[in-house]
Design a protein around this motif. Structure first.
Motif, PDB file in Angstrom:
ATOM      1  N   VAL A  96       0.861  -1.183   0.000  1.00  0.00           N
ATOM      2  CA  VAL A  96       0.000   0.000   0.000  1.00  0.00           C
ATOM      3  C   VAL A  96       0.906   1.245   0.000  1.00  0.00           C
ATOM      4  CG1 VAL A  96      -1.641   1.267   1.459  1.00  0.00           C
ATOM      5  CG2 VAL A  96      -1.957  -1.170   1.012  1.00  0.00           C
ATOM      6  N   GLY A  97       0.563   2.226  -0.801  1.00  0.00           N
ATOM      7  CA  GLY A  97       1.418   3.409  -0.964  1.00  0.00           C
ATOM      8  C   GLY A  97       2.552   3.183  -1.949  1.00  0.00           C
ATOM      9  N   GLU A  98       2.647   1.946  -2.490  1.00  0.00           N
ATOM     10  CA  GLU A  98       3.691   1.625  -3.483  1.00  0.00           C
ATOM     11  C   GLU A  98       3.044   1.127  -4.775  1.00  0.00           C
ATOM     12  OE1 GLU A  98       7.043  -0.694  -1.896  1.00  0.00           O
ATOM     13  OE2 GLU A  98       6.002  -0.700   0.008  1.00  0.00           O
ATOM     14  N   THR A  99       2.219   0.060  -4.636  1.00  0.00           N
ATOM     15  CA  THR A  99       1.537  -0.501  -5.809  1.00  0.00           C
ATOM     16  C   THR A  99       0.011  -0.395  -5.677  1.00  0.00           C
ATOM     17  OG1 THR A  99       1.633  -2.676  -4.767  1.00  0.00           O
ATOM     18  CG2 THR A  99       3.364  -2.160  -6.360  1.00  0.00           C
ATOM     19  N   HIS A 100      -0.465  -0.090  -4.470  1.00  0.00           N
ATOM     20  CA  HIS A 100      -1.913   0.068  -4.229  1.00  0.00           C
ATOM     21  C   HIS A 100      -2.103   1.379  -3.486  1.00  0.00           C
ATOM     22  CE1 HIS A 100      -6.000  -1.744  -3.804  1.00  0.00           C
ATOM     23  NE2 HIS A 100      -6.072  -0.811  -2.859  1.00  0.00           N
ATOM     24  N   MET A 101      -3.141   2.142  -3.861  1.00  0.00           N
ATOM     25  CA  MET A 101      -3.302   3.494  -3.302  1.00  0.00           C
ATOM     26  C   MET A 101      -3.374   3.473  -1.776  1.00  0.00           C
ATOM     27  SD  MET A 101      -5.489   5.484  -6.086  1.00  0.00           S
ATOM     28  CE  MET A 101      -4.704   6.078  -7.581  1.00  0.00           C
ATOM     29  N   GLY A 102      -2.631   4.403  -1.162  1.00  0.00           N
ATOM     30  CA  GLY A 102      -2.335   4.313   0.257  1.00  0.00           C
ATOM     31  C   GLY A 102      -3.032   5.286   1.187  1.00  0.00           C
ATOM     32  N   GLY A 103      -2.341   5.617   2.267  1.00  0.00           N
ATOM     33  CA  GLY A 103      -2.956   6.260   3.422  1.00  0.00           C
ATOM     34  C   GLY A 103      -3.071   7.774   3.387  1.00  0.00           C
ATOM     35  N   TYR A 104      -2.465   8.433   2.402  1.00  0.00           N
ATOM     36  CA  TYR A 104      -2.538   9.903   2.375  1.00  0.00           C
ATOM     37  C   TYR A 104      -3.791  10.365   1.636  1.00  0.00           C
ATOM     38  CZ  TYR A 104       2.375   9.868   3.857  1.00  0.00           C
ATOM     39  OH  TYR A 104       3.547   9.678   4.540  1.00  0.00           O
ATOM     40  N   ALA A 105      -4.952   9.918   2.107  1.00  0.00           N
ATOM     41  CA  ALA A 105      -6.231  10.294   1.498  1.00  0.00           C
ATOM     42  C   ALA A 105      -7.338  10.038   2.511  1.00  0.00           C
ATOM     43  CB  ALA A 105      -6.484   9.460   0.244  1.00  0.00           C
ATOM     44  N   GLY A 106      -8.414  10.793   2.384  1.00  0.00           N
ATOM     45  CA  GLY A 106      -9.532  10.650   3.312  1.00  0.00           C
ATOM     46  C   GLY A 106     -10.193   9.285   3.251  1.00  0.00           C
ATOM     47  N   ARG A 107     -10.054   8.616   2.118  1.00  0.00           N
ATOM     48  CA  ARG A 107     -10.613   7.264   1.974  1.00  0.00           C
ATOM     49  C   ARG A 107      -9.563   6.329   1.375  1.00  0.00           C
ATOM     50  NH1 ARG A 107     -13.846   9.316   4.603  1.00  0.00           N
ATOM     51  NH2 ARG A 107     -16.110   9.474   4.410  1.00  0.00           N
ATOM     52  N   ALA A 108      -9.599   5.059   1.795  1.00  0.00           N
ATOM     53  CA  ALA A 108      -8.751   4.024   1.197  1.00  0.00           C
ATOM     54  C   ALA A 108      -9.615   2.812   0.921  1.00  0.00           C
ATOM     55  CB  ALA A 108      -7.624   3.652   2.154  1.00  0.00           C
ATOM     56  N   ARG A 109      -9.470   2.241  -0.263  1.00  0.00           N
ATOM     57  CA  ARG A 109     -10.177   0.981  -0.566  1.00  0.00           C
ATOM     58  C   ARG A 109      -9.103  -0.105  -0.705  1.00  0.00           C
ATOM     59  NH1 ARG A 109     -12.650   1.763  -5.372  1.00  0.00           N
ATOM     60  NH2 ARG A 109     -14.486   2.810  -4.575  1.00  0.00           N
ATOM     61  N   VAL A 110      -9.200  -1.107   0.174  1.00  0.00           N
ATOM     62  CA  VAL A 110      -8.095  -2.078   0.292  1.00  0.00           C
ATOM     63  C   VAL A 110      -8.634  -3.498   0.414  1.00  0.00           C
ATOM     64  CG1 VAL A 110      -6.522  -0.413   1.379  1.00  0.00           C
ATOM     65  CG2 VAL A 110      -8.022  -1.825   2.812  1.00  0.00           C
ATOM     66  N   ARG A 111      -7.701  -4.456   0.365  1.00  0.00           N
ATOM     67  CA  ARG A 111      -8.101  -5.851   0.540  1.00  0.00           C
ATOM     68  C   ARG A 111      -8.225  -6.173   2.015  1.00  0.00           C
ATOM     69  NH1 ARG A 111      -4.183  -8.985  -3.567  1.00  0.00           N
ATOM     70  NH2 ARG A 111      -4.784 -10.706  -2.214  1.00  0.00           N
ATOM     71  N   LYS A 112      -9.249  -6.945   2.353  1.00  0.00           N
ATOM     72  CA  LYS A 112      -9.559  -7.227   3.764  1.00  0.00           C
ATOM     73  C   LYS A 112      -8.390  -7.883   4.499  1.00  0.00           C
ATOM     74  CE  LYS A 112     -11.937 -11.650   2.914  1.00  0.00           C
ATOM     75  NZ  LYS A 112     -11.558 -11.811   1.497  1.00  0.00           N
ATOM     76  N   GLU A 113      -7.635  -8.710   3.789  1.00  0.00           N
ATOM     77  CA  GLU A 113      -6.559  -9.441   4.473  1.00  0.00           C
ATOM     78  C   GLU A 113      -5.376  -8.554   4.834  1.00  0.00           C
ATOM     79  OE1 GLU A 113      -7.975 -10.210   1.574  1.00  0.00           O
ATOM     80  OE2 GLU A 113      -6.527 -10.876   0.066  1.00  0.00           O
ATOM     81  N   TRP A 114      -5.377  -7.308   4.351  1.00  0.00           N
ATOM     82  CA  TRP A 114      -4.310  -6.380   4.729  1.00  0.00           C
ATOM     83  C   TRP A 114      -4.620  -5.661   6.048  1.00  0.00           C
ATOM     84  CZ3 TRP A 114      -4.211  -3.614  -0.697  1.00  0.00           C
ATOM     85  CH2 TRP A 114      -3.668  -4.499  -1.638  1.00  0.00           C
ATOM     86  N   LEU A 115      -5.876  -5.736   6.475  1.00  0.00           N
ATOM     87  CA  LEU A 115      -6.289  -4.957   7.653  1.00  0.00           C
ATOM     88  C   LEU A 115      -6.136  -5.764   8.938  1.00  0.00           C
ATOM     89  CD1 LEU A 115      -9.584  -3.366   6.305  1.00  0.00           C
ATOM     90  CD2 LEU A 115      -7.432  -2.173   6.752  1.00  0.00           C
TER      91      LEU A 115
END
Ligand code: NDP
Length: 332
Positions: A96-115
Protein backbone atom coordinates in the motif's frame (compact mmCIF):
# COMPACT_ATOMS: atom_id res chain seq x y z
CA UNK A 1 -20.65 12.66 -4.72
CA UNK A 2 -18.19 12.10 -1.89
CA UNK A 3 -14.89 13.97 -2.31
CA UNK A 4 -11.80 13.83 -0.11
CA UNK A 5 -8.32 15.33 0.05
CA UNK A 6 -5.41 13.18 -1.14
CA UNK A 7 -1.75 13.42 -1.97
CA UNK A 8 -1.16 12.17 -5.47
CA UNK A 9 1.99 11.31 -7.39
CA UNK A 10 1.97 10.97 -11.14
CA UNK A 11 4.70 10.56 -13.74
CA UNK A 12 5.54 11.90 -17.13
CA UNK A 13 4.91 8.84 -19.31
CA UNK A 14 7.32 10.06 -22.01
CA UNK A 15 10.33 10.40 -19.67
CA UNK A 16 9.07 7.95 -16.96
CA UNK A 17 10.04 10.65 -14.43
CA UNK A 18 7.91 11.06 -11.31
CA UNK A 19 6.34 14.53 -11.09
CA UNK A 20 6.28 16.55 -7.85
CA UNK A 21 3.55 15.29 -5.51
CA UNK A 22 0.34 17.35 -5.31
CA UNK A 23 -2.47 17.81 -2.81
CA UNK A 24 -5.67 17.16 -4.78
CA UNK A 25 -9.34 16.30 -4.30
CA UNK A 26 -10.44 12.82 -5.37
CA UNK A 27 -13.60 10.67 -5.34
CA UNK A 28 -14.16 6.99 -4.56
CA UNK A 29 -14.02 6.18 -8.30
CA UNK A 30 -10.34 7.22 -8.28
CA UNK A 31 -9.43 4.46 -5.80
CA UNK A 32 -8.36 0.95 -6.70
CA UNK A 33 -10.21 -2.35 -6.23
CA UNK A 34 -10.71 -3.74 -2.73
CA UNK A 35 -13.26 -5.39 -0.42
CA UNK A 36 -13.27 -2.71 2.24
CA UNK A 37 -13.41 1.09 2.23
CA UNK A 38 -11.84 2.87 5.19
CA UNK A 39 -12.34 6.45 6.37
CA UNK A 40 -8.71 7.27 7.08
CA UNK A 41 -8.27 9.35 10.22
CA UNK A 42 -4.48 9.16 10.59
CA UNK A 43 -1.36 8.17 8.72
CA UNK A 44 2.33 8.84 9.27
CA UNK A 45 5.59 9.61 7.48
CA UNK A 46 8.13 6.78 7.36
CA UNK A 47 11.47 6.91 5.54
CA UNK A 48 9.88 4.95 2.67
CA UNK A 49 7.06 7.50 2.44
CA UNK A 50 9.73 10.19 2.09
CA UNK A 51 11.17 8.25 -0.86
CA UNK A 52 7.70 7.76 -2.40
CA UNK A 53 6.57 11.38 -2.10
CA UNK A 54 9.83 12.88 -3.38
CA UNK A 55 10.50 10.17 -5.99
CA UNK A 56 14.12 9.91 -4.71
CA UNK A 57 13.91 6.12 -5.11
CA UNK A 58 11.49 4.03 -7.18
CA UNK A 59 9.19 3.12 -4.29
CA UNK A 60 6.06 3.96 -6.30
CA UNK A 61 5.53 1.29 -8.92
CA UNK A 62 2.07 2.22 -10.24
CA UNK A 63 0.91 5.66 -11.36
CA UNK A 64 -1.06 7.62 -10.40
CA UNK A 65 -0.45 6.67 -6.76
CA UNK A 66 -1.56 7.89 -3.36
CA UNK A 67 1.50 7.32 -1.13
CA UNK A 68 1.27 6.46 2.57
CA UNK A 69 2.30 2.93 3.64
CA UNK A 70 0.34 3.12 6.91
CA UNK A 71 -3.20 4.07 7.77
CA UNK A 72 -5.63 4.02 10.68
CA UNK A 73 -9.35 4.65 10.45
CA UNK A 74 -12.80 3.11 10.54
CA UNK A 75 -14.66 0.92 8.07
CA UNK A 76 -17.13 2.78 5.85
CA UNK A 77 -18.27 -0.09 3.64
CA UNK A 78 -17.34 -3.75 3.74
CA UNK A 79 -18.04 -6.57 1.30
CA UNK A 80 -16.78 -9.19 3.77
CA UNK A 81 -18.00 -10.62 7.06
CA UNK A 82 -14.74 -10.06 8.93
CA UNK A 83 -15.18 -6.26 9.10
CA UNK A 84 -18.33 -4.25 9.81
CA UNK A 85 -19.11 -0.56 9.33
CA UNK A 86 -17.39 1.64 11.99
CA UNK A 87 -14.88 -1.07 13.03
CA UNK A 88 -11.54 0.61 13.85
CA UNK A 89 -8.69 -0.83 11.79
CA UNK A 90 -5.03 -0.31 10.95
CA UNK A 91 -2.92 -1.21 7.93
CA UNK A 92 0.87 -1.40 7.56
CA UNK A 93 2.65 -2.22 4.32
CA UNK A 94 1.50 -4.95 1.90
CA UNK A 95 2.57 -2.64 -0.94
CA UNK A 96 0.00 0.00 0.00
CA UNK A 97 1.42 3.41 -0.96
CA UNK A 98 3.69 1.62 -3.48
CA UNK A 99 1.54 -0.50 -5.81
CA UNK A 100 -1.91 0.07 -4.23
CA UNK A 101 -3.30 3.49 -3.30
CA UNK A 102 -2.34 4.31 0.26
CA UNK A 103 -2.96 6.26 3.42
CA UNK A 104 -2.54 9.90 2.38
CA UNK A 105 -6.23 10.29 1.50
CA UNK A 106 -9.53 10.65 3.31
CA UNK A 107 -10.61 7.26 1.97
CA UNK A 108 -8.75 4.02 1.20
CA UNK A 109 -10.18 0.98 -0.57
CA UNK A 110 -8.09 -2.08 0.29
CA UNK A 111 -8.10 -5.85 0.54
CA UNK A 112 -9.56 -7.23 3.76
CA UNK A 113 -6.56 -9.44 4.47
CA UNK A 114 -4.31 -6.38 4.73
CA UNK A 115 -6.29 -4.96 7.65
CA UNK A 116 -5.85 -5.64 11.34
CA UNK A 117 -8.48 -4.79 13.92
CA UNK A 118 -7.12 -1.74 15.77
CA UNK A 119 -5.05 -2.92 18.75
CA UNK A 120 -6.86 -2.61 22.09
CA UNK A 121 -5.63 0.20 24.27
CA UNK A 122 -4.05 2.33 21.53
CA UNK A 123 -5.79 5.32 19.92
CA UNK A 124 -5.72 5.69 16.13
CA UNK A 125 -3.20 8.53 16.54
CA UNK A 126 -0.98 6.33 18.74
CA UNK A 127 -1.04 3.47 16.23
CA UNK A 128 0.24 5.87 13.60
CA UNK A 129 2.77 7.39 16.00
CA UNK A 130 4.08 3.82 16.08
CA UNK A 131 3.42 3.16 12.37
CA UNK A 132 5.55 0.87 10.23
CA UNK A 133 8.73 2.23 11.84
CA UNK A 134 7.60 1.29 15.34
CA UNK A 135 6.04 -2.00 14.35
CA UNK A 136 9.32 -2.87 12.60
CA UNK A 137 11.23 -2.00 15.77
CA UNK A 138 8.94 -4.42 17.63
CA UNK A 139 9.51 -7.14 15.00
CA UNK A 140 13.24 -6.63 15.54
CA UNK A 141 12.90 -6.94 19.33
CA UNK A 142 10.78 -10.09 18.95
CA UNK A 143 13.42 -11.58 16.62
CA UNK A 144 16.16 -10.81 19.17
CA UNK A 145 14.08 -12.38 21.94
CA UNK A 146 13.63 -15.55 19.90
CA UNK A 147 17.43 -16.00 19.92
CA UNK A 148 17.32 -16.01 23.71
CA UNK A 149 18.76 -12.51 24.15
CA UNK A 150 17.86 -11.05 27.55
CA UNK A 151 19.02 -8.02 29.52
CA UNK A 152 21.41 -10.37 31.33
CA UNK A 153 23.14 -11.11 28.00
CA UNK A 154 24.64 -7.63 27.98
CA UNK A 155 24.00 -4.18 26.46
CA UNK A 156 22.34 -3.69 23.07
CA UNK A 157 23.11 -1.06 20.43
CA UNK A 158 20.50 0.83 18.41
CA UNK A 159 21.68 2.67 15.29
CA UNK A 160 19.82 5.50 13.57
CA UNK A 161 18.79 6.15 17.15
CA UNK A 162 16.99 9.49 16.74
CA UNK A 163 14.96 8.22 13.76
CA UNK A 164 11.62 6.43 13.87
CA UNK A 165 12.73 2.78 14.10
CA UNK A 166 15.57 3.79 16.42
CA UNK A 167 13.45 5.83 18.82
CA UNK A 168 10.83 3.10 19.25
CA UNK A 169 13.51 0.39 19.54
CA UNK A 170 15.22 2.31 22.36
CA UNK A 171 11.95 2.81 24.25
CA UNK A 172 11.01 -0.87 23.87
CA UNK A 173 14.41 -2.32 24.78
CA UNK A 174 14.89 0.01 27.75
CA UNK A 175 11.37 -0.84 28.92
CA UNK A 176 12.30 -4.53 28.85
CA UNK A 177 15.30 -3.81 31.07
CA UNK A 178 18.10 -3.76 28.49
CA UNK A 179 21.03 -1.37 28.79
CA UNK A 180 20.78 0.53 25.50
CA UNK A 181 23.65 2.18 23.65
CA UNK A 182 22.27 4.69 21.12
CA UNK A 183 24.30 5.49 18.00
CA UNK A 184 23.37 8.82 16.44
CA UNK A 185 24.67 11.54 14.16
CA UNK A 186 22.73 13.99 16.32
CA UNK A 187 24.60 13.91 19.60
CA UNK A 188 22.77 17.15 20.47
CA UNK A 189 19.74 14.86 20.92
CA UNK A 190 21.41 13.07 23.84
CA UNK A 191 18.78 14.28 26.33
CA UNK A 192 15.98 13.13 24.04
CA UNK A 193 17.59 9.68 23.63
CA UNK A 194 18.25 9.35 27.36
CA UNK A 195 14.62 10.31 27.97
CA UNK A 196 13.61 7.32 25.81
CA UNK A 197 15.83 5.07 27.94
CA UNK A 198 19.30 5.09 26.34
CA UNK A 199 22.10 4.67 28.89
CA UNK A 200 24.95 5.68 26.60
CA UNK A 201 25.15 7.79 23.43
CA UNK A 202 27.82 7.20 20.81
CA UNK A 203 28.56 9.27 17.72
CA UNK A 204 27.58 7.36 14.59
CA UNK A 205 30.97 8.34 13.09
CA UNK A 206 32.43 5.62 15.36
CA UNK A 207 30.56 3.02 13.28
CA UNK A 208 30.61 4.57 9.81
CA UNK A 209 34.18 3.74 8.72
CA UNK A 210 35.02 0.47 6.92
CA UNK A 211 34.84 -2.34 9.50
CA UNK A 212 37.58 -4.78 10.48
CA UNK A 213 36.43 -8.43 10.43
CA UNK A 214 36.32 -8.46 14.23
CA UNK A 215 36.58 -5.67 16.79
CA UNK A 216 36.38 -5.40 20.58
CA UNK A 217 33.18 -7.05 21.88
CA UNK A 218 30.94 -4.17 22.95
CA UNK A 219 27.35 -5.38 22.90
CA UNK A 220 25.32 -8.59 23.00
CA UNK A 221 22.93 -7.50 20.28
CA UNK A 222 21.52 -4.68 18.28
CA UNK A 223 18.83 -3.15 16.11
CA UNK A 224 20.26 -1.57 12.98
CA UNK A 225 18.33 0.75 10.68
CA UNK A 226 21.41 2.10 8.86
CA UNK A 227 23.06 -0.81 6.99
CA UNK A 228 26.39 -0.54 5.10
CA UNK A 229 29.56 0.10 7.19
CA UNK A 230 27.43 0.76 10.28
CA UNK A 231 25.92 -2.73 10.25
CA UNK A 232 29.34 -4.23 9.46
CA UNK A 233 30.81 -2.47 12.53
CA UNK A 234 27.87 -3.48 14.71
CA UNK A 235 28.42 -7.13 13.73
CA UNK A 236 32.20 -6.92 14.28
CA UNK A 237 31.63 -5.60 17.84
CA UNK A 238 28.92 -8.08 18.83
CA UNK A 239 29.80 -10.42 21.66
CA UNK A 240 30.13 -14.18 21.29
CA UNK A 241 26.69 -15.75 20.60
CA UNK A 242 24.94 -12.40 20.15
CA UNK A 243 22.39 -11.35 17.54
CA UNK A 244 21.74 -8.28 15.41
CA UNK A 245 18.44 -7.43 13.72
CA UNK A 246 18.92 -5.65 10.38
CA UNK A 247 15.93 -3.61 9.30
CA UNK A 248 17.11 -0.57 7.36
CA UNK A 249 19.33 1.09 4.81
CA UNK A 250 19.41 4.75 5.86
CA UNK A 251 23.20 4.69 5.42
CA UNK A 252 23.34 2.38 2.39
CA UNK A 253 22.10 -0.85 0.89
CA UNK A 254 25.49 -2.60 0.91
CA UNK A 255 26.97 -4.76 3.66
CA UNK A 256 30.78 -4.58 3.46
CA UNK A 257 31.38 -7.20 6.13
CA UNK A 258 33.07 -10.58 6.48
CA UNK A 259 31.92 -13.94 7.77
CA UNK A 260 34.19 -13.58 10.81
CA UNK A 261 31.46 -12.53 13.31
CA UNK A 262 29.33 -15.52 12.22
CA UNK A 263 31.97 -18.27 12.13
CA UNK A 264 34.28 -17.10 14.92
CA UNK A 265 31.76 -15.62 17.39
CA UNK A 266 28.55 -17.42 16.46
CA UNK A 267 26.81 -14.07 15.91
CA UNK A 268 23.38 -14.22 14.21
CA UNK A 269 22.21 -11.68 11.66
CA UNK A 270 18.41 -11.48 11.68
CA UNK A 271 16.57 -10.07 8.68
CA UNK A 272 13.47 -7.99 9.45
CA UNK A 273 10.76 -7.32 6.88
CA UNK A 274 7.58 -5.54 7.86
CA UNK A 275 5.91 -5.23 4.47
CA UNK A 276 4.98 -8.86 3.82
CA UNK A 277 5.25 -10.14 7.40
CA UNK A 278 2.53 -12.75 8.07
CA UNK A 279 -0.56 -11.72 10.00
CA UNK A 280 0.26 -13.83 13.07
CA UNK A 281 3.59 -12.05 13.47
CA UNK A 282 1.95 -8.63 12.93
CA UNK A 283 -0.68 -9.42 15.57
CA UNK A 284 2.01 -10.52 18.00
CA UNK A 285 3.97 -7.30 17.35
CA UNK A 286 0.96 -5.03 17.81
CA UNK A 287 -0.17 -6.88 20.96
CA UNK A 288 3.30 -6.43 22.43
CA UNK A 289 3.40 -2.76 21.39
CA UNK A 290 0.07 -2.20 23.15
CA UNK A 291 1.39 -3.69 26.39
CA UNK A 292 5.10 -2.81 26.31
CA UNK A 293 5.48 0.65 24.80
CA UNK A 294 5.51 3.46 27.34
CA UNK A 295 2.84 5.97 26.17
CA UNK A 296 4.70 8.96 27.65
CA UNK A 297 7.81 7.99 25.68
CA UNK A 298 5.69 7.52 22.55
CA UNK A 299 4.24 11.01 23.03
CA UNK A 300 7.74 12.44 23.58
CA UNK A 301 8.94 11.10 20.23
CA UNK A 302 5.85 12.21 18.25
CA UNK A 303 5.09 15.34 16.21
CA UNK A 304 1.64 15.81 14.64
CA UNK A 305 1.11 17.38 11.21
CA UNK A 306 -1.87 17.95 8.91
CA UNK A 307 -2.09 16.10 5.57
CA UNK A 308 -1.16 19.22 3.63
CA UNK A 309 2.25 19.38 5.41
CA UNK A 310 3.36 15.94 4.13
CA UNK A 311 4.79 17.11 0.80
CA UNK A 312 6.99 19.76 2.44
CA UNK A 313 8.13 17.38 5.21
CA UNK A 314 8.99 14.37 3.02
CA UNK A 315 12.50 15.66 2.07
CA UNK A 316 13.29 16.26 5.77
CA UNK A 317 13.00 12.56 6.71
CA UNK A 318 15.41 11.62 3.91
CA UNK A 319 17.83 14.30 5.14
CA UNK A 320 17.75 12.75 8.64
CA UNK A 321 16.13 15.93 10.03
CA UNK A 322 13.01 14.30 11.49
CA UNK A 323 13.30 13.29 15.13
CA UNK A 324 11.27 10.27 16.22
CA UNK A 325 7.89 9.83 14.61
CA UNK A 326 5.30 11.94 12.80
CA UNK A 327 1.52 11.47 12.96
CA UNK A 328 -0.40 12.79 9.96
CA UNK A 329 -3.97 13.90 10.67
CA UNK A 330 -5.88 12.97 7.54
CA UNK A 331 -9.52 13.46 8.55
CA UNK A 332 -12.46 13.07 6.16
P1 NDP B 1 14.21 7.78 9.89
O1 NDP B 1 14.64 8.70 8.81
O2 NDP B 1 13.20 8.21 10.87
O3 NDP B 1 15.49 7.27 10.69
C1 NDP B 1 16.68 6.92 10.07
C2 NDP B 1 17.83 7.39 10.93
O4 NDP B 1 19.04 6.84 10.40
C3 NDP B 1 18.04 8.89 10.91
O5 NDP B 1 17.22 9.56 11.82
C4 NDP B 1 19.49 8.97 11.31
O6 NDP B 1 19.58 8.78 12.73
C5 NDP B 1 20.10 7.74 10.65
N1 NDP B 1 20.72 8.06 9.38
C6 NDP B 1 20.18 8.73 8.32
N2 NDP B 1 21.06 8.84 7.32
C7 NDP B 1 22.19 8.22 7.73
C8 NDP B 1 23.47 7.99 7.15
N3 NDP B 1 23.74 8.43 5.92
N4 NDP B 1 24.38 7.31 7.87
C9 NDP B 1 24.11 6.87 9.12
N5 NDP B 1 22.92 7.08 9.73
C10 NDP B 1 21.98 7.73 9.04
O7 NDP B 1 13.70 6.47 9.13
P2 NDP B 1 12.86 5.23 9.73
O8 NDP B 1 13.22 5.04 11.14
O9 NDP B 1 11.45 5.35 9.30
O10 NDP B 1 13.51 4.04 8.88
C11 NDP B 1 14.86 3.68 9.12
C12 NDP B 1 15.32 2.69 8.07
O11 NDP B 1 14.62 1.47 8.24
C13 NDP B 1 15.08 3.13 6.63
O12 NDP B 1 16.15 2.71 5.83
C14 NDP B 1 13.81 2.40 6.26
O13 NDP B 1 13.71 2.22 4.88
C15 NDP B 1 14.00 1.10 7.01
N6 NDP B 1 12.75 0.44 7.33
C16 NDP B 1 12.66 -0.88 6.99
C17 NDP B 1 11.54 -1.59 7.30
C18 NDP B 1 11.50 -3.04 7.02
O14 NDP B 1 10.43 -3.61 6.85
N7 NDP B 1 12.64 -3.70 7.01
C19 NDP B 1 10.36 -0.93 7.88
C20 NDP B 1 10.60 0.44 8.30
C21 NDP B 1 11.77 1.09 8.00
P3 NDP B 1 20.54 9.70 13.66
O15 NDP B 1 20.22 11.12 13.29
O16 NDP B 1 20.19 9.30 15.03
O17 NDP B 1 21.96 9.31 13.26
Amino acid sequence: MERFKAILVTRDEATKQQRPAELVELGLADLMEGDVTVAVSHSTINYKDGLAVTGKAPVVRRFPMIPGIDLAGTIVTSACSSFQKRDPVILNGWGVGETHMGGYAGRARVRKEWLLAAPEGLTAAETMAIGTAGYTAMLAVLALERTGLTPASGPVVVTGAAGGVGSVAIALLAGLGFTVIASTGRTEEADYLKGLGASEIIDRAELSQPARPLAKERWAGGVDSVGSHTLANVLASTRYGGAVAACGLAGGMDLPSSVAPFILRGVSLLGIDSVMAPVTRRREAWDRLATDLDRAKLAAMTTTLPLDAVIATAPDILAGKVRGRIVVEVGG
